[in-house]
Design an enzyme around this catalytic site. Sequence first.
Site, PDB file in Angstrom:
ATOM      1  N   CYS A  89     -38.829 -31.372  -3.273  1.00 60.70           N
ATOM      2  CA  CYS A  89     -37.438 -31.094  -3.749  1.00 60.70           C
ATOM      3  C   CYS A  89     -37.101 -29.587  -3.204  1.00 60.70           C
ATOM      4  O   CYS A  89     -35.773 -29.362  -3.069  1.00 60.70           O
ATOM      5  CB  CYS A  89     -37.513 -30.872  -5.292  1.00 60.70           C
ATOM      6  SG  CYS A  89     -38.594 -29.958  -5.947  1.00 60.70           S
ATOM      7  N   GLN A 135     -47.113 -34.411  -3.560  1.00 59.36           N
ATOM      8  CA  GLN A 135     -46.208 -34.780  -2.586  1.00 59.36           C
ATOM      9  C   GLN A 135     -46.862 -34.357  -1.206  1.00 59.36           C
ATOM     10  O   GLN A 135     -46.414 -35.099  -0.179  1.00 59.36           O
ATOM     11  CB  GLN A 135     -45.110 -33.851  -2.763  1.00 59.36           C
ATOM     12  CG  GLN A 135     -44.054 -34.220  -3.776  1.00 59.36           C
ATOM     13  CD  GLN A 135     -43.060 -33.437  -4.244  1.00 59.36           C
ATOM     14  OE1 GLN A 135     -43.170 -32.172  -4.469  1.00 59.36           O
ATOM     15  NE2 GLN A 135     -42.009 -33.849  -4.844  1.00 59.36           N
ATOM     16  N   ALA A 150     -38.920 -38.136 -13.846  1.00 59.75           N
ATOM     17  CA  ALA A 150     -40.264 -37.679 -14.420  1.00 59.75           C
ATOM     18  C   ALA A 150     -41.032 -36.684 -13.621  1.00 59.75           C
ATOM     19  O   ALA A 150     -42.149 -36.537 -13.770  1.00 59.75           O
ATOM     20  CB  ALA A 150     -40.981 -39.003 -14.866  1.00 59.75           C
TER      21      ALA A 150
END
Lengths: 339, 523
Positions: free
Chosen positions: B53, B124, B194
Site C-alpha cells: 500500500c 506482501q 481487513a
Amino acid sequence: MANPLTSLSLMGLTVLAAVAAAVAVRRLRADRAGVVQGGEVSGDRSQATGLNGGERWGVLEMQNGLVGLCVAGAAVVVVWRWGVRGWGGLPIGAHVDGLLVLAVLLGGSVLYLQTRARMGGLAAFGLPILAFVLLWAVCASAWTYHPFALDTLGGVWRAVHLVGVYGGTLGAVGAAGAGAMYLYVQQRLKDRSPGALRGVRGLASLESLETLIVRASGLGFVLLTLGLVTGVLVIYESDRVLAVLGDPWWGSPKVWLAVGAWAVYAVLMNVRLTGELRGRRAAWLAIGGLVLLLGVYGLVTAWPAPEERGYGVFDVGCGMCDVRCDQTESVGRVVKGVG
Amino acid sequence: MRVVMLGVNHRTADVAAREKLVLGPGVDGGEAVCRARLREAFPWAELVVVNTCNRTELYVARPADRGPSAAALREVFAEVTGVDASTVSAVTLWREQEPAVHHLMRVCCGLDSMLLGETQVLGQVKRAYAVADEAGTVGPVLHRVFQRAIGAGKRVRAEAGFEKGRTSVASAAMELTRGVFAGLRGKTVVGLGAGELTKGMLRAAVREGAGRQGGAVWVMNRSAERGLATADELGLFGRGLPTDPIRDLLRQRHRGEEVTGGARAWGDLEGLLIEADVLACGTSAGEPVVTKRMMRRLMGKRRGRPLVVLDVAMPRDVEPAVGGLSNVYLYDLDDLQELVDTGHDGRSAAAELAERRVSELAASCMAELQHRDLGRLIKQLRVKLTEMGAAETERTLRKLRAAWQEESGGAELTWLAEAVSGGGVAVDERATGLDGVMEALLAEHTHRLINKMLHLPVTQMKRQGGGAGHTVAEAFLPGRVARDEEGAAAHDDPARLGFYAAALRRLFELEDEPGGGGGGDAS
C-alpha cells in the site's frame, strides 16, 4: 457622562482585554505552526512563533492573568457604581453596567474554558469580543451615558428583563464565538497543506463546538425571549410604544431585526434536528444572529425617527423596550434605554 | 552480479504520485507487463516486483557489466505506468548492493512502514517473491536475498517489541477523529478491508469507546469469511451467514461494557456509509470504492452528520473529491504520516534495536553473497587456468616427444624414466613408459604453478570467512587493506573492489554470477 473614573477604568480594562486577545491569538497561531513534543518545539513552530514549551505555558499564564484582571476590574467597577447608587435595586443602573456585567460573565467563561481540555483556543475568539464589549462600555460611559428609568418597572419584571437581555446577549456572544471557532477548526481539518493537521491536536472538536453553539443559542433564545416579552410588557406599561417604535409599531426595523435575531436562535437551538443546517451553516447562523443583535443595538442608538417626532434617544439600548427616563421626563422627552 | 532496487514509496512521493505508479497485480496488470518487458530486454536479470500500500519497488540482480541500469529501469517503469520519465526520476529511489538489501530488510521488518513493525508487509513481500519465483524471474541471488530478508523480518520482529509503534498510525487516526468528534462513544465506526492498518484503527476506536452507547463497530470485506475472521479477531464476534448482511447485534463484554458490531456483507456498503461516523478504508481494490457521486447522494440521508474518512488504501479507496463535500473529513496515508512521523525517527528503543539488527543482517547477507561470488570467481579462475595449463602441457608433451624421438631414438627416454623413478617421484601406475612419466611430471608442474598463483587469495579469503569487504580486499588487493588494532581488516573502497572483481572476470572471460563487489547508494 458617567463618572470620569468609570470611563478611565474601562479604558484601562479595554487595553488589558485587547492585550489578552492578542496573546490568545498568538497562542492559537503557535498551535497552528506546530505541536510541542516533550517540551521541545518543532523547528517550524519555533521559527514561526519563537515559542517553546515553557514559553507557551508562560503565555497561557499571562493571558489568563490579564483576563482575570479584566474580570476582577470590571466586577469592582460594577460594585463600586452600585455602591455609589446606594446599593438599591439591581447592580445594573445603566447600559454601561450591563456591558460590564456582560464582560465579567464573558471573561469568566473564557477563564473556565481554559480549564477544559481542547477548549482553550476559544479564548482567541472570545477575548476580542470581550475587548469589544469593554470598548463599547467606554462609549456608553463617556459619550452615550444615561441611567435607566428604573422606577418605571416593577422589581420582578425589571430584573427579568435585564437578565433576559444581557444574559441573552451573552448566549449570543458565546454561540458566535463558538461558531467562529467552528469555522476555524473546520478550515484546519480540511486544510491539505503540509503541517496543517499538526495543530488540530489542541483544538476543540467540531462536535463540542456545535454542542456549544446549540447550548449557547438555547440559552440566548430563552433569555432573549424573556427579554423581548418583558420588554413589550414594559413598553405597554409605559404607554410609549407608538412614540418609540412608530406606527404601526411592528413595522419598525428594530422590531424586525429583534425578531430576526430571536428567530435565528430559535433555529440554532434546533439545528441537530435538521440535517440541512448542521455544521458550517449553524456556525454562520450563530455569527449572523450576533450580527443581527448588534444591528438592533445599532439601530436603537442611531434610529432617528421617534426622537425627531419629539422623543429623545439618549442611550444605547437593546431596542426591545422603551422606558421613560426620570431625568428627561421633566423636560418632556423620552429616553429609550436598555431595560 | 549486483543487487539493485528502484522504487517509489511513501517517503519519496505523495499519495497522488504513488497511486499513478502502482503496478497492478494479475496477468494483465502492470506488474506482469513490467516483468515481461524487463525479461525481454534483459533476459539475464533477476527481478522481483514488490507492491504494497505504501510502495512499488523493483528488485533486480544483474551482472556488474550489464543492464538494466537505473535509467533503463526508470524508463520501463515510466512506460508501464504511463507516467512521464521525468516524474519517475523525481520520485523514485535507487539503491544498489548492500543498501538495496538493507532497504528490503527494513521493508520486511516493517521499519519502512508507516505502522512501525506492521506484519502485513512481510506477507506482501512473501507473495511478491512467490509470484516472481513462479514467473521464473528469481535466480540464485534474489532467492538468497529474499529468503534472508523474509527471515530477517520474522527474526527482528521477534527481537524488537513494536507494540508501541504499531499503535502510532491508529493513534494519529484517532487524533484526527477527535478533531471532529468529542469522543467515539455512541459513534459507528466502519472498517473497509481487513488489513493491518484498518484493524489497528478499529482496535483504537474500540479503545476510545466506539461500539458502545448506541454506536457500533463494523467490518466489511469483499470476502465475507475474511470479514468474519477479522471481526472475530477484533472481538466483535462476527457470526452469521457469510453471504448475507449480519443484522443481529453481536455483543461482547469489553471492559465491562458491551461492544456492538460484527461483520457486514459488501453489498451493504451504502447502508453502512449512511450509518458510519468514522470510515477506515484499507481494501486492495484497484478502483475507488467510495466515489464523490455516491457520497453526495448519501449525505442527504446522513442528515448532515459529519463523517471522518481515513483512507489507508493504496490505490486509494475513496475519491479525493469526496473530501470536498460538506461535513466530510477525508484523510489519506500522507495525512496520517504527517502525524506519526515522530515514531519513525529511530527514537524508540524497539526501532533502534531493530535498525541495528537489520544493518547487521544486511551486511551479513551481502557478505554471504560476495563470499559466494568470490568463491565462484576463484573456482572459475582455477578451472580456467587448469584448462589453459592442460592445453599447454599437452602441447609441451608433443614437442618434447618429437624432439627426443628425433635426437636419441628413444634411448634417452629410458634413461630419464629410470632417473625419475629412482628420484622418488610418484608416477601414476597406469602410466606406462616414458610418455606417461613426462605427462605426469608436466601435469603436476602445471598444477603446482596454478596452486601457487591462487594460494594467497584463496588462503586469505578462507581466513576471512565473513566480512565481504575484507574478503574482496584481501583476495585481490592485499597490499591495500589496512588493519585496525584488533587485527581485523578494514574495508577498502567497495566500488574499487567491485571493479577489480569485474576486471578479473573480463580479463579471463569468466561468466558473471551472483555476488559482485562493494556497495553503492545513489538516488
